[in-house]
Design an enzyme around this catalytic site. Structure first.
Site, PDB file in Angstrom:
ATOM      1  N   GLY A  81     -50.567  -3.101  19.891  1.00 51.94           N
ATOM      2  CA  GLY A  81     -50.863  -4.515  19.677  1.00 51.94           C
ATOM      3  C   GLY A  81     -50.566  -5.372  20.897  1.00 51.94           C
ATOM      4  N   ARG A 145     -54.894   2.042  20.098  1.00 47.32           N
ATOM      5  CA  ARG A 145     -53.782   2.594  19.313  1.00 47.32           C
ATOM      6  C   ARG A 145     -53.766   4.122  19.270  1.00 47.32           C
ATOM      7  NH1 ARG A 145     -50.842  -1.221  16.644  1.00 47.32           N
ATOM      8  NH2 ARG A 145     -51.769  -3.287  16.597  1.00 47.32           N
ATOM      9  N   ASP A 175     -42.075   0.992  20.478  1.00 48.21           N
ATOM     10  CA  ASP A 175     -41.165   2.130  20.319  1.00 48.21           C
ATOM     11  C   ASP A 175     -41.916   3.460  20.244  1.00 48.21           C
ATOM     12  OD1 ASP A 175     -42.156   1.195  17.891  1.00 48.21           O
ATOM     13  OD2 ASP A 175     -40.375   1.766  16.752  1.00 48.21           O
ATOM     14  N   ASP A 176     -43.010   3.500  19.501  1.00 46.29           N
ATOM     15  CA  ASP A 176     -43.780   4.746  19.400  1.00 46.29           C
ATOM     16  C   ASP A 176     -44.376   5.156  20.745  1.00 46.29           C
ATOM     17  OD1 ASP A 176     -43.330   5.348  16.809  1.00 46.29           O
ATOM     18  OD2 ASP A 176     -45.310   4.737  16.057  1.00 46.29           O
ATOM     19  N   LYS A 202     -42.625  -3.339  25.223  1.00 46.79           N
ATOM     20  CA  LYS A 202     -43.510  -4.399  24.738  1.00 46.79           C
ATOM     21  C   LYS A 202     -43.487  -4.448  23.229  1.00 46.79           C
ATOM     22  CE  LYS A 202     -46.796  -3.399  22.746  1.00 46.79           C
ATOM     23  NZ  LYS A 202     -47.921  -2.834  22.007  1.00 46.79           N
ATOM     24  N   THR A 203     -43.392  -5.566  22.636  1.00 45.65           N
ATOM     25  CA  THR A 203     -43.784  -5.835  21.246  1.00 45.65           C
ATOM     26  C   THR A 203     -43.327  -7.222  20.835  1.00 45.65           C
ATOM     27  OG1 THR A 203     -43.486  -5.342  18.907  1.00 45.65           O
ATOM     28  CG2 THR A 203     -41.773  -4.564  20.343  1.00 45.65           C
ATOM     29  N   ILE A 204     -44.253  -7.964  20.236  1.00 44.69           N
ATOM     30  CA  ILE A 204     -43.889  -9.294  19.737  1.00 44.69           C
ATOM     31  C   ILE A 204     -42.941  -9.173  18.547  1.00 44.69           C
ATOM     32  CG2 ILE A 204     -46.064 -10.363  20.457  1.00 44.69           C
ATOM     33  CD1 ILE A 204     -46.586 -10.518  17.289  1.00 44.69           C
ATOM     34  N   ASP A 205     -42.901  -8.004  17.899  1.00 47.51           N
ATOM     35  CA  ASP A 205     -42.050  -7.843  16.717  1.00 47.51           C
ATOM     36  C   ASP A 205     -40.564  -7.905  17.053  1.00 47.51           C
ATOM     37  OD1 ASP A 205     -44.294  -7.562  15.202  1.00 47.51           O
ATOM     38  OD2 ASP A 205     -44.260  -5.376  15.194  1.00 47.51           O
ATOM     39  N   LYS A 242     -45.571 -33.967  -0.137  1.00 47.79           N
ATOM     40  CA  LYS A 242     -46.113 -33.489  -1.411  1.00 47.79           C
ATOM     41  C   LYS A 242     -46.452 -32.009  -1.450  1.00 47.79           C
ATOM     42  CE  LYS A 242     -50.748 -35.200  -0.293  1.00 47.79           C
ATOM     43  NZ  LYS A 242     -51.849 -36.087  -0.638  1.00 47.79           N
ATOM     44  N   TYR A 243     -46.212 -31.276  -0.371  1.00 43.75           N
ATOM     45  CA  TYR A 243     -46.556 -29.846  -0.384  1.00 43.75           C
ATOM     46  C   TYR A 243     -45.361 -28.966  -0.031  1.00 43.75           C
ATOM     47  CZ  TYR A 243     -51.420 -31.417  -0.224  1.00 43.75           C
ATOM     48  OH  TYR A 243     -52.622 -32.022  -0.501  1.00 43.75           O
ATOM     49  N   MET A 250     -45.891 -12.497  11.224  1.00 43.19           N
ATOM     50  CA  MET A 250     -45.974 -11.067  11.503  1.00 43.19           C
ATOM     51  C   MET A 250     -44.590 -10.418  11.506  1.00 43.19           C
ATOM     52  SD  MET A 250     -48.958 -10.031  14.184  1.00 43.19           S
ATOM     53  CE  MET A 250     -50.663  -9.925  13.626  1.00 43.19           C
ATOM     54  N   GLY A 251     -44.562  -9.125  11.243  1.00 40.05           N
ATOM     55  CA  GLY A 251     -43.313  -8.363  11.200  1.00 40.05           C
ATOM     56  C   GLY A 251     -43.308  -7.442  10.002  1.00 40.05           C
ATOM     57  N   GLY A 428     -50.446 -15.810  18.107  1.00 38.40           N
ATOM     58  CA  GLY A 428     -49.368 -15.776  19.104  1.00 38.40           C
ATOM     59  C   GLY A 428     -49.385 -14.574  20.029  1.00 38.40           C
ATOM     60  N   ARG A 429     -50.178 -13.561  19.696  1.00 34.88           N
ATOM     61  CA  ARG A 429     -50.087 -12.312  20.454  1.00 34.88           C
ATOM     62  C   ARG A 429     -50.740 -12.411  21.833  1.00 34.88           C
ATOM     63  NH1 ARG A 429     -51.845  -7.356  16.814  1.00 34.88           N
ATOM     64  NH2 ARG A 429     -53.858  -8.034  17.606  1.00 34.88           N
TER      65      ARG A 429
END
Lengths: 552, 552
Positions: A81, A145, A175-176, A202-205, A242-243, A250-251, A428-429
């Site tokens: 990713g 991937r 990690d992989d 690397k990873t945004i996670d 009101k909301y 992500m994650g 965001g990626r």
């Protein structure tokens, strides 16, 4: 218009290197550290990596460069990713290689690891690289991937490297991918191919970190982008009054993104998957926890709020995982046909009621009908429930609505509850990397080139002391095997880099825990705004709250 | 953390005024322009506004201030949906009032126009205002959607003004709110109440503009925020190369937001509701139009793309509106009960098939089942279909998938189509205002104070020449009645400000039209990145492409 004004301006940005890398290539020497051990299962890991295990940690320092200055050809791969800053890893690597020897060559394998196997690459030039400096995305060469993990793939990779005279491969991945980088490095070493492999984290996670790697790149930019949006929505909530906004981020396996966003924006609620698992929370408990905030705020006349939901949270709810397992079992093989043949949802529901255990049915019953149907109707090619399709933000808002209905009947709650839903991930990626990620990534790439020049293999490019200004950063390398342990994957023992989950006794979570009761009731929103690349340093150069708390 | 580093830094920003307002209050004089006429229906409008119709346009210029310097009390109201910059209108108004006479008072009616009727307000002080300078949101006093339009409400408003000695009301709102501001101004004039009313043009939708008002505030910041996100997603699409992103953006009646985002980001597809209506396009035609892009890109090996869908587009598809009308008719009154009593969707479907005309049924049949069900099952309290709930981004991706399936069978298309969906709206309404919106809004507020000081009533605060640097902006006022015409609303003739739709012969659309065929096939994405508040002027101070094209 070909490029935006910001993109044009960002081309001019000069990423900051760690102080020790600022003296020119000829003034970078290696300081050997201690031999390393894997974090667990040392004997098994050593047996699997006889040629690359136990090497020394190293750091760079100012001193005479003693590396061979022969001409080198290096290949680089973007794996998995997207994460902001990948282009800067490549430009740092390119600049260091060219500064070492103008005849050095950098090639980029296209569309991920498959580019190596398919011998599909481009040769980088100044003009090409200059169009990608300090920009987001992985479009410089594309990503993919495909996993490099079989001996057959390694053999092809070795052949491709031999054919083109490639001296080293830099793999930019999570990690992989870095686990596979270590296995490839071992293969190259065992076969005396002479090809080195260097990884970059690397990873945004944010789940590739450990005592050596303070953070993976991209996490800073991605969480700042999500926090911008969450802050904007908080301000909208506090204006319209009101909301209730349920915001999924992500994650899938770790909640670092959700936690960092919560630390940046102080929402009313943020679920942390690791806590849900540790406390074995039920869906009903989670819904009650959120409903408590809604009720207390309503009592203060505030019928609005913001809740952050990590993408993977339902998979961490034990009773929900058990339900999924039962459904997968219930529909395994031929049984699916009988189920599919039933003409109406009513008849299908009866089939489900007869097939599930009482415990599973109790969970199933409280789900909104759309999610009940999704669990049974949208299954993957193996017939399994596609948990990733479940819209957890809608699931929880529906469960909370049920709770509030009950409370209204009991008379404890008299407010209004209008939920809205959001999911932030793809936004965001590929953002332009923050100054931090631009600097960090450029340094990772530059540093990777130095590791290559000094002949290291199976190392991760390591830049540390990241909570300090770049001048004080420390550059070096760490054998990837040091981060490994053995885990069961698909019924087999595999050496893997341990994934970093949110630590419930770590400082970032503790800070959140100490404050969340207040945030749940009060309106303590903080509005970070858009990432700034220019202007005051405290606005432009700070990295994450997570890192600041971890290093404080 | 109480406030973010950016918020702290933005407090220090000094918004730029038009040159002619920079010489101090005592050096601002009025230059009278020509008497005005409403854009249409002059006689009817004049009859409805006997006291405020036909006044002169005015501009301010450097010269001796001849206005009365008596102490004044002014009330301000935020009306309707949030737009970035509202806080700056209020701070500009506050600063000008205090500079005119330190005893002047500004009060803010809370939570929209209802605050005036309910006599619910706060008194602004330096400390209070300082916490909101250059920030997004309407949380300074809250906003609301109550409409001030009945004589009863006006009478109460007059009473509240009398009670507190209020000399003028500033209403910050969109076309409806400013229409009501004009009616209130006329009421006050007719009743000799001595209270003035001044409007300020607000809306992120961009549909409050005309030959006098070059743009409404908030449009710049909101579209820049959406464009940031769309650009990030484009870069992600171009990196991963496997998804088609369908992105819905706000804009129920006009497509200015979608068009501006398209001009900023150059996506493959952008629907424009006004064009769909003008060409009487069918759902099938729109789906074919998008599928053509998907097919051509697939032929180039690019199975990814980005399509922007304006929120309200389905309501502009004539056959779809006709279907909705038939459904509303079919379920009117008691007929709904018969329908609701049918136990299964199958039986309901038969009921629908018997009840709709062939033409309507032809449209209904091509809809995805989830949307078919939504049309019949989720109706408002009057039994009407809730068109606003329809997820148009999912509707069109489903219709495109159907088209591609057909084309696959015919053999003209062999690609892959994986759609993802997004909706951007709440993310942009409360962003920190861009420098443009910060300057424009502050100027609108400051200018409103000058209009009050000079005794004008029923005027809109007008700042023009906006595509130029702020120094060259022109400040003045325009009678709101000049922008009015008569429209049928709920069966009655009403004087309203004409809503500005995208003009299909206007330069922004023409530019889009000239380029879109290329963008549909090529990957011509542009990545604007996050709004910058510091740094190079061409990055930080440019306003929208729409305005630049309109004024070029």
């Amino acid at each position: 218009m070909k490029i935006s004004p910001l993109q044009k301006a960002r081309y001019e940005y000069e990423p900051k290197l760690p102080g020790m890398l600022r003296n020119g290539i000829s003034e970078i020497s290696v300081k050997e550290g201690e031999p390393t051990q894997s974090v667990a299962d040392q004997e098994k890991i050593q047996a699997l990596f006889p040629n690359t295990y136990g090497k020394n940690e190293i750091t760079f320092e100012k001193g005479e460069n003693t590396a061979e200055t022969k001409k080198r050809k290096v290949g680089v791969i973007l794996s998995g990713g997207q994460a902001p800053g990948g282009h800067n890893v490549i430009s740092g690597l390119y600049d260091a290689l060219k500064a070492s020897n103008p005849e050095n060559e950098l090639i980029g394998f296209k569309n991920g690891p498959s580019g190596l196997i398919e011998d599909d690459f481009i040769v980088f030039t100044d003009d090409y690289i200059d169009e990608y400096r300090n920009t987001g995305g992985f479009d410089i060469i594309g990503s993919g991937r495909t996993k490099l993990e079989t001996p057959e793939q390694f053999a092809i990779a070795a052949e491709v490297c031999k054919k083109h005279g490639i001296d080293a491969i830099v793999i930019i991945g999570g990690d992989d991918s870095n686990t596979n980088a270590a296995v490839l490095a071992e293969y190259f070493a065992a076969n005396n191919s002479g090809v080195q492999v260097i990884g970059c984290p690397k990873t945004i996670d944010g789940d590739l970190k450990n005592e050596d790697i303070e953070c993976s790149f991209g996490f800073d930019t991605a969480t700042k982008t999500y926090s911008e949006l969450i802050g904007n929505i908080e301000r909208d909530a506090n204006s319209a009054k009101k909301y209730w906004h349920f915001i999924k981020v992500m994650g899938r396996s770790a909640s670092h993104v959700a936690l960092e966003c919560a630390l940046e924006t102080q929402p009313n609620i943020c679920l942390i998957s690791e806590e849900v698992a540790a406390k074995k929370m039920s869906l009903s408990q989670i819904a009650d926890y959120i409903a408590d905030s809604v009720e207390k705020r309503a009592a203060n006349g505030e019928n609005f709020g913001v809740a952050i939901i990590p993408e993977g949270v339902v998979e961490f709810v034990p009773e929900f995982s058990a339900l999924i397992a039962e459904i997968n079992e219930l529909l395994a093989g031929e049984k699916a046909e009988a189920f599919n043949a039933l003409p109406t949802w009513k008849e299908k529901y009866e089939f489900i009621e007869n097939g599930l255990s009482k415990e599973a049915m109790d969970v199933f019953k409280i789900l909104p009908e759309t999610i009940q149907q999704q669990l049974f109707l949208e299954r993957d090619p193996h017939g399994n429930v596609q948990v990733s399709l479940i819209e957890s933000e809608k699931l929880f808002s529906a469960l909370v609505a049920d709770k509030l209905k009950e409370r209204k009947e009991k008379g404890t709650y008299t407010g209004k509850f209008n939920p809205l839903h959001h999911f932030f991930g793809y936004e965001g990626r590929c953002a332009f990397p923050s100054n931090f990620d631009a600097d960090y990534c450029y340094s990772l790439g530059y540093n990777a080139a130095m590791l290559i020049q000094y002949g290291f293999n199976g190392y991760l490019s390591k830049i540390s002391n990241l909570s300090k200004p770049a001048e004080e950063w420390v550059a070096g390398g760490m054998p990837i095997t040091k981060m490994m342990n053995i885990e069961r994957r698909h019924g087999e023992d595999k050496p893997v880099i341990r994934k970093a989950l949110v630590e419930l006794d770590g400082k970032p979570f503790k800070f959140f825990e100490d404050n969340r009761d207040k945030w749940a009731v009060e309106t303590a929103f903080v509005f970070p705004g858009a990432i700034q690349y220019y202007g005051p340093s405290e606005v432009c150069d700070l990295t994450t709250r997570t890192l600041a708390l971890e290093k404080e």
